[in-house]
Write a protein that holds these residues in place. Structure first.
Motif, mmCIF file in Angstrom:
data_model
loop_
_atom_site.group_PDB
_atom_site.id
_atom_site.type_symbol
_atom_site.label_atom_id
_atom_site.label_comp_id
_atom_site.label_asym_id
_atom_site.label_seq_id
_atom_site.Cartn_x
_atom_site.Cartn_y
_atom_site.Cartn_z
ATOM 1 N N GLY A 1 14.645 11.669 -22.563
ATOM 2 C CA GLY A 1 14.610 12.104 -23.900
ATOM 3 C C GLY A 1 14.748 11.199 -24.992
ATOM 4 N N TRP A 2 14.792 11.866 -26.268
ATOM 5 C CA TRP A 2 14.966 10.910 -27.472
ATOM 6 C C TRP A 2 16.400 10.718 -27.813
ATOM 7 C CZ3 TRP A 2 12.151 15.594 -29.160
ATOM 8 C CH2 TRP A 2 10.806 15.326 -28.965
ATOM 9 N N LYS A 3 16.825 9.496 -28.120
ATOM 10 C CA LYS A 3 18.197 9.411 -28.455
ATOM 11 C C LYS A 3 18.429 10.076 -29.589
ATOM 12 C CE LYS A 3 18.125 4.610 -26.902
ATOM 13 N NZ LYS A 3 18.279 3.122 -27.241
ATOM 14 N N PRO A 4 19.683 10.606 -29.594
ATOM 15 C CA PRO A 4 20.226 11.400 -30.826
ATOM 16 C C PRO A 4 20.501 10.583 -32.036
ATOM 17 C CG PRO A 4 21.887 11.237 -29.531
ATOM 18 C CD PRO A 4 20.900 10.605 -28.895
ATOM 19 N N GLY A 5 20.557 11.095 -33.158
ATOM 20 C CA GLY A 5 20.828 10.268 -34.387
ATOM 21 C C GLY A 5 22.501 10.356 -34.316
ATOM 22 N N PRO A 6 23.107 9.553 -34.964
ATOM 23 C CA PRO A 6 24.667 9.533 -35.037
ATOM 24 C C PRO A 6 25.054 10.816 -35.416
ATOM 25 C CG PRO A 6 23.577 7.985 -36.930
ATOM 26 C CD PRO A 6 22.685 8.505 -35.956
ATOM 27 N N GLU A 7 24.667 11.661 -36.247
ATOM 28 C CA GLU A 7 25.470 12.675 -36.847
ATOM 29 C C GLU A 7 25.175 14.016 -35.708
ATOM 30 O OE1 GLU A 7 22.469 11.693 -38.377
ATOM 31 O OE2 GLU A 7 23.640 10.515 -40.063
ATOM 32 N N GLU B 1 25.077 12.981 -32.230
ATOM 33 C CA GLU B 1 25.922 12.713 -31.266
ATOM 34 C C GLU B 1 27.522 12.776 -31.685
ATOM 35 O OE1 GLU B 1 26.082 8.297 -30.140
ATOM 36 O OE2 GLU B 1 25.267 9.060 -28.246
ATOM 37 N N ALA B 2 27.749 12.730 -33.011
ATOM 38 C CA ALA B 2 29.150 12.863 -33.230
ATOM 39 C C ALA B 2 29.495 14.639 -33.256
ATOM 40 C CB ALA B 2 29.453 12.437 -35.157
ATOM 41 N N GLU B 3 28.451 15.312 -33.680
ATOM 42 C CA GLU B 3 28.621 16.705 -33.341
ATOM 43 C C GLU B 3 28.856 17.013 -32.174
ATOM 44 O OE1 GLU B 3 26.500 20.760 -34.361
ATOM 45 O OE2 GLU B 3 25.515 19.019 -35.364
ATOM 46 N N CYS B 4 28.213 16.415 -31.005
ATOM 47 C CA CYS B 4 28.217 16.665 -29.579
ATOM 48 C C CYS B 4 29.655 16.290 -29.247
ATOM 49 C CB CYS B 4 27.049 16.206 -28.928
ATOM 50 S SG CYS B 4 25.659 16.886 -29.171
ATOM 51 N N ALA B 5 30.277 15.127 -29.696
ATOM 52 C CA ALA B 5 31.383 14.514 -29.180
ATOM 53 C C ALA B 5 32.402 15.322 -29.755
ATOM 54 C CB ALA B 5 31.479 13.117 -29.912
ATOM 55 N N ALA C 1 37.640 17.804 -22.360
ATOM 56 C CA ALA C 1 37.943 16.895 -23.289
ATOM 57 C C ALA C 1 36.929 16.713 -24.463
ATOM 58 C CB ALA C 1 38.633 15.620 -22.912
ATOM 59 N N THR C 2 37.369 16.473 -25.750
ATOM 60 C CA THR C 2 36.334 16.128 -26.672
ATOM 61 C C THR C 2 35.927 14.841 -26.292
ATOM 62 O OG1 THR C 2 37.709 15.567 -28.164
ATOM 63 C CG2 THR C 2 37.087 17.751 -28.439
ATOM 64 N N GLY C 3 34.651 14.465 -27.109
ATOM 65 C CA GLY C 3 34.097 13.072 -26.790
ATOM 66 C C GLY C 3 33.056 13.000 -25.792
ATOM 67 N N ILE C 4 32.407 12.114 -25.639
ATOM 68 C CA ILE C 4 31.270 11.809 -24.799
ATOM 69 C C ILE C 4 31.673 10.623 -23.809
ATOM 70 C CG2 ILE C 4 28.859 11.121 -24.261
ATOM 71 C CD1 ILE C 4 28.470 12.345 -27.169
ATOM 72 N N PRO C 5 31.887 10.749 -22.615
ATOM 73 C CA PRO C 5 32.447 9.672 -21.716
ATOM 74 C C PRO C 5 31.380 8.509 -21.757
ATOM 75 C CG PRO C 5 32.863 11.497 -20.557
ATOM 76 C CD PRO C 5 32.001 11.935 -21.882
ATOM 77 N N ASP C 6 31.867 7.200 -21.618
ATOM 78 C CA ASP C 6 30.942 5.955 -21.539
ATOM 79 C C ASP C 6 29.702 6.249 -20.612
ATOM 80 O OD1 ASP C 6 32.320 4.750 -23.722
ATOM 81 O OD2 ASP C 6 33.385 3.619 -22.320
ATOM 82 N N HIS C 7 29.806 6.966 -19.361
ATOM 83 C CA HIS C 7 29.225 6.903 -18.427
ATOM 84 C C HIS C 7 28.005 8.134 -18.597
ATOM 85 C CE1 HIS C 7 32.043 9.407 -17.048
ATOM 86 N NE2 HIS C 7 31.391 10.263 -16.334
ATOM 87 N N ALA D 1 25.441 10.393 -21.642
ATOM 88 C CA ALA D 1 24.654 10.351 -22.788
ATOM 89 C C ALA D 1 24.192 11.587 -23.398
ATOM 90 C CB ALA D 1 23.417 9.245 -22.562
ATOM 91 N N VAL D 2 24.046 11.728 -24.395
ATOM 92 C CA VAL D 2 23.404 13.032 -25.087
ATOM 93 C C VAL D 2 21.918 12.597 -25.482
ATOM 94 C CG1 VAL D 2 23.171 14.233 -27.239
ATOM 95 C CG2 VAL D 2 25.435 13.837 -26.566
ATOM 96 N N VAL D 3 21.020 13.528 -24.909
ATOM 97 C CA VAL D 3 19.538 13.248 -25.141
ATOM 98 C C VAL D 3 18.811 14.451 -25.777
ATOM 99 C CG1 VAL D 3 19.232 11.365 -23.115
ATOM 100 C CG2 VAL D 3 18.766 14.081 -22.964
ATOM 101 N N ARG D 4 17.982 14.510 -26.332
ATOM 102 C CA ARG D 4 17.102 15.353 -27.167
ATOM 103 C C ARG D 4 15.677 15.593 -26.447
ATOM 104 N NH1 ARG D 4 18.213 15.724 -33.313
ATOM 105 N NH2 ARG D 4 16.474 17.007 -33.025
ATOM 106 N N ILE D 5 15.229 16.767 -26.130
ATOM 107 C CA ILE D 5 13.991 16.886 -25.584
ATOM 108 C C ILE D 5 13.356 18.190 -26.524
ATOM 109 C CG2 ILE D 5 14.317 16.112 -23.508
ATOM 110 C CD1 ILE D 5 14.195 19.041 -22.449
#
Length: 86
Positions: free
Chosen positions: A33-39, A41-45, A53-59, A61-65
């Motif tokens: 999918g598309w990479k999200p904008g920083p806003e 991604e921050a909202e999801c995190a 836990a909050t945050g997105i682990p390094d392994h 990703a957030v994607v948009r479709i």
């Protein structure tokens, strides 16, 4: 990784190419999918879910479709579920 193609964005002719597959080996849904904008991604995190836990682990990703791909996602989920029942 043996991938089974499920569907691609019906507007792919316009340069869009979100795609859905099933990994036949692991029985997982794979999404491009598309990479999200920083806003976003921050909202999801920052989103809080009980027991998570909050945050997105390094392994991960957030994607948009696009919503127009819901039929492909349903098809992928049905295929994964059928494979799991075998």
């Amino acid at each position: 990784m043996p991938l089974q193609f499920i569907g691609i964005d019906p507007n792919t002719g316009t340069g869009e190419s979100p795609t859905v597959w099933i990994d036949d080996r692991t029985n997982e849904v794979v999404i491009q999918g598309w990479k999200p904008g920083p806003e976003l991604e921050a909202e999801c995190a920052a989103f809080e879910v009980p027991g998570h836990a909050t945050g997105i682990p390094d392994h991960e990703a957030v994607v948009r479709i696009p919503a127009r791909m819901v039929p492909a996602l349903r098809k992928a989920c049905d295929a994964a579920e059928r494979a799991q029942l075998r």
